[in-house]
Enzyme design. Structure first.
Site, PDB file in Angstrom:
ATOM      1  N   LYS A   1     -30.572  30.998  24.934  1.00  0.00           N
ATOM      2  CA  LYS A   1     -30.646  29.536  24.782  1.00  0.00           C
ATOM      3  C   LYS A   1     -31.340  29.134  23.489  1.00  0.00           C
ATOM      4  CE  LYS A   1     -32.824  27.765  28.213  1.00  0.00           C
ATOM      5  NZ  LYS A   1     -33.428  29.024  28.664  1.00  0.00           N
ATOM      6  N   THR A   2     -32.531  29.699  23.277  1.00  0.00           N
ATOM      7  CA  THR A   2     -33.316  29.329  22.102  1.00  0.00           C
ATOM      8  C   THR A   2     -32.676  29.857  20.829  1.00  0.00           C
ATOM      9  OG1 THR A   2     -35.362  29.259  23.388  1.00  0.00           O
ATOM     10  CG2 THR A   2     -35.570  29.527  21.008  1.00  0.00           C
TER      11      THR A   2
ATOM     12  N   HIS B   1     -31.761  22.616  32.541  1.00  0.00           N
ATOM     13  CA  HIS B   1     -32.465  23.752  31.943  1.00  0.00           C
ATOM     14  C   HIS B   1     -31.553  24.297  30.857  1.00  0.00           C
ATOM     15  CE1 HIS B   1     -34.369  27.997  32.399  1.00  0.00           C
ATOM     16  NE2 HIS B   1     -35.070  27.265  31.569  1.00  0.00           N
TER      17      HIS B   1
ATOM     18  N   SER C   1     -33.513  32.861  31.292  1.00  0.00           N
ATOM     19  CA  SER C   1     -34.317  33.534  30.276  1.00  0.00           C
ATOM     20  C   SER C   1     -33.632  34.804  29.800  1.00  0.00           C
ATOM     21  CB  SER C   1     -35.690  33.870  30.860  1.00  0.00           C
ATOM     22  OG  SER C   1     -36.490  34.530  29.920  1.00  0.00           O
TER      23      SER C   1
ATOM     24  N   ASP D   1     -34.996  24.019  25.514  1.00  0.00           N
ATOM     25  CA  ASP D   1     -35.215  24.471  26.890  1.00  0.00           C
ATOM     26  C   ASP D   1     -34.945  23.438  27.979  1.00  0.00           C
ATOM     27  OD1 ASP D   1     -35.958  26.524  28.685  1.00  0.00           O
ATOM     28  OD2 ASP D   1     -37.975  25.714  28.845  1.00  0.00           O
TER      29      ASP D   1
ATOM     30  N   LYS E   1     -43.491  24.085  32.850  1.00  0.00           N
ATOM     31  CA  LYS E   1     -42.496  24.150  33.910  1.00  0.00           C
ATOM     32  C   LYS E   1     -42.846  23.216  35.065  1.00  0.00           C
ATOM     33  CE  LYS E   1     -39.552  26.888  32.037  1.00  0.00           C
ATOM     34  NZ  LYS E   1     -38.308  26.294  31.485  1.00  0.00           N
TER      35      LYS E   1
ATOM     36  N   ARG F   1     -44.472  35.437  23.892  1.00  0.00           N
ATOM     37  CA  ARG F   1     -43.935  34.096  23.632  1.00  0.00           C
ATOM     38  C   ARG F   1     -44.605  33.441  22.441  1.00  0.00           C
ATOM     39  NH1 ARG F   1     -39.668  31.632  26.847  1.00  0.00           N
ATOM     40  NH2 ARG F   1     -39.413  32.985  28.653  1.00  0.00           N
TER      41      ARG F   1
ATOM     42  N   ARG G   1     -44.460  33.450  34.736  1.00  0.00           N
ATOM     43  CA  ARG G   1     -44.718  32.548  35.855  1.00  0.00           C
ATOM     44  C   ARG G   1     -45.011  33.338  37.139  1.00  0.00           C
ATOM     45  NH1 ARG G   1     -41.077  30.281  37.938  1.00  0.00           N
ATOM     46  NH2 ARG G   1     -39.313  31.437  37.043  1.00  0.00           N
TER      47      ARG G   1
END
Length: 540
Positions: A246-247, A224, A242, A261, A205, A327, A63
């Site tokens: 999480k994933t 988030h 990040s 996410d 996002k 990604r 980003r």
């Protein structure tokens, strides 16, 4: 102007009804196969050995936070948390930017349009139209958002529209931007303009930020986080920045995945904002993350900045030549145990994930509701040495609500919503460190993922509630002395350090950084949350 209708999935409310004129051939709501074919034919990407679409995003591999703006007008003046994260753009600058975007759209030969939902719970979703110049971007956003049924498309009327033109170059003088890249959000006109970047994550996002703005008005908690459901119907929510897991940790074969996410917490459900996943690919292995690795071997997955052998089409997930932030995007149903409706019951457990590169925090700790709000507003993780030029030791990163770049409103809005819902549901709250043990980064070792999973399983199945706990002398939360299937030695981080005095000094430094960061929130929280602040050994 000519307009070649290339699909029967075109809605009755077209671009002309929105005042958007173009002579382009419009590809409406194409599915995976046609979009991949367009991407290949147009030279946007290549197929890997097993059928994934491999693309490169160029210089933007993440980003562009400094290039994001929100139009500052009567709608947003008193509702946005203005500052370094939410930066204003004047209505006049946006008007010039919009005029130039529409001129680009009018001149295009080909455009791809998707009509999608942001949010899986029907009563709390928003209808979003996304206009793309790249076929693979259209596939990406179709994968990441919630796809309407075919019967819902003819009557689709967008509430918000995103125009995404990577080839557009902003003019800082004319548009009030910082560079040729721009992400501009206009809540009054319900329009988001993205230009000068091929990083597809900007689109997803932007929708997340949109929902973070809209949902709190209806007392819906936007988060988030990732989320999954246990075999007994118990939902767990995983907050984290990040790189904290999480994933990875939500993709558990023994639990049903809601999403990886972005979610909302309503009175009746935890619901995924999306219909797909966006996972980090760097150093991905079938041993550590089998469910995610399997998605890279499927047609329909898009791999960004993953290195591929041009002859064999084999993928090398360990090669960071193109990006450290490589990604993969894939439909959520590529995960075998994904929730059919992307929803689950309200949560029984909340987990705050942090990758503590100082090696100070324990692998797991139990939080009171006040401590949970404190750590939610803090949003701590740490950058490691070597990730940026000149960084020679770990550095603390505080991203409020574990997602400051995507939170348009003041953090206290989200913090109070969370505290209220925790209290109403009697939710268990845990802090889990997926970072370092036995010393800071460069000295200690990364927390073993097997140990993290064992501790999480014990927390989620309730067995951790029946072990002995101690009070952490620095942070005041409760830390288990023993845990099923875990070496008790790692549960006390101080004992894993060979130099105890160095641990104490490092812990004191981290506590001071917590206290300094939280000063901005002291006037927005009650005394209970203020008392949940950590205290270094020197001040106890």
């Amino acid at each position: 102007m000519r307009r070649h209708i290339l699909t029967e999935r075109e809605p009755r409310h077209g671009l002309d009804a929105q005042g958007i004129a173009t002579g382009a051939e419009l590809h409406w709501n194409l599915g995976t196969g046609p979009l991949v074919e367009h991407a290949i034919r147009r030279g946007e990407g290549e197929l890997s050995k097993h059928g994934a679409l491999v693309v490169a995003t160029g210089k933007h591999t993440g980003r562009s936070a400094k290039d994001k703006f929100i139009v500052r007008d009567t709608t947003t003046e008193d509702t946005i948390w203005w500052g370094s994260t939410n930066v204003g753009m004047t209505p006049a600058h946006f008007a010039a930017l919009k005029a130039d975007f529409l001129a680009e759209v009018a001149a295009r030969d080909t455009l791809f349009v998707q009509d999608l939902f942001g949010g899986s719970q029907p009563e709390h979703r928003v209808q979003v139209r996304v206009i793309n110049e790249l076929a693979w971007h259209s596939l990406f956003i179709r994968t990441l958002l919630v796809r309407p049924e075919a019967g819902e498309l003819p009557g689709f009327v967008p509430e918000y529209t995103i125009i995404d033109l990577p080839s557009f170059r902003a003019d800082p003088t004319r548009h009030g931007t910082h560079s040729e890249t721009v992400i501009a959000v206009n809540f009054t006109e319900k329009l988001i303009l993205i230009g000068g970047t091929k990083y597809a994550g900007e689109m997803k996002k932007s929708v997340f930020g949109l929902l973070n703005y809209l949902l709190p008005v209806d007392s819906i908690m936007p988060m988030h986080c990732s989320a999954n459901i246990g075999p007994n119907g118990d939902t767990a929510v995983f907050f984290g920045l990040s790189g904290t897991g999480k994933t990875t940790l939500s993709a558990d074969a023994s639990r049903t995945l809601i999403g990886d996410d972005e979610h909302g917490w309503s009175d009746t459900a935890v619901f995924n904002f999306e219909g797909g996943c966006y996972a980090k690919m760097i150093n991905l292995s079938p041993e550590a993350e089998p469910e995610i690795f399997a998605t890279t071997q499927r047609f329909g997955t898009v791999l960004e900045n993953v290195v591929m052998d041009p002859e064999t089409r084999e993928l090398d997930f360990n090669d960071n030549t193109l990006a450290e932030n490589s990604r993969g995007s894939y439909p959520i149903d590529f995960i075998p145990n994904a929730s059919e409706k992307n929803m689950g019951p309200v949560p029984k457990n909340i987990i705050f994930l942090t990758a503590d590169a100082y090696g100070v925090l324990p692998p797991i700790a139990k939080l009171t509701p006040d401590q949970a709000m404190y750590h939610f507003l803090s949003g701590y993780t740490a950058r490691v040495a070597g990730t940026e030029i000149g960084v020679t030791e770990p550095s603390a990163t505080f991203s409020t609500c574990f997602g400051a770049p995507f939170m348009p409103r003041h953090p206290s809005v989200y913090g109070n919503l969370l505290k209220e819902r925790i209290a109403r549901g009697g939710v268990n709250c845990w802090l889990v460190n997926t970072g370092w043990s036995g010393g800071k980064y460069g000295v200690g070792k990364r927390m073993p993922i097997k140990a993290t999973r064992a501790l999480l399983n014990a927390a989620l199945d309730g067995s951790l509630n029946h072990v002995e706990f101690r009070t952490d002398p620095n942070f005041g939360f409760m830390v288990p002395v023993t845990a099923p299937g875990v070496d008790s030695h790692i549960l006390d981080p101080r004992e894993t350090w060979s130099n105890k005095a160095e641990y104490d000094a490092t812990a004191g430094k981290l506590v001071d950084q917590f206290v300094e960061n939280f000063a901005q929130f002291l006037d927005h929280v009650d005394e209970g949350v203020r008392q949940a602040a950590p205290r270094s050994r020197a001040t106890v």
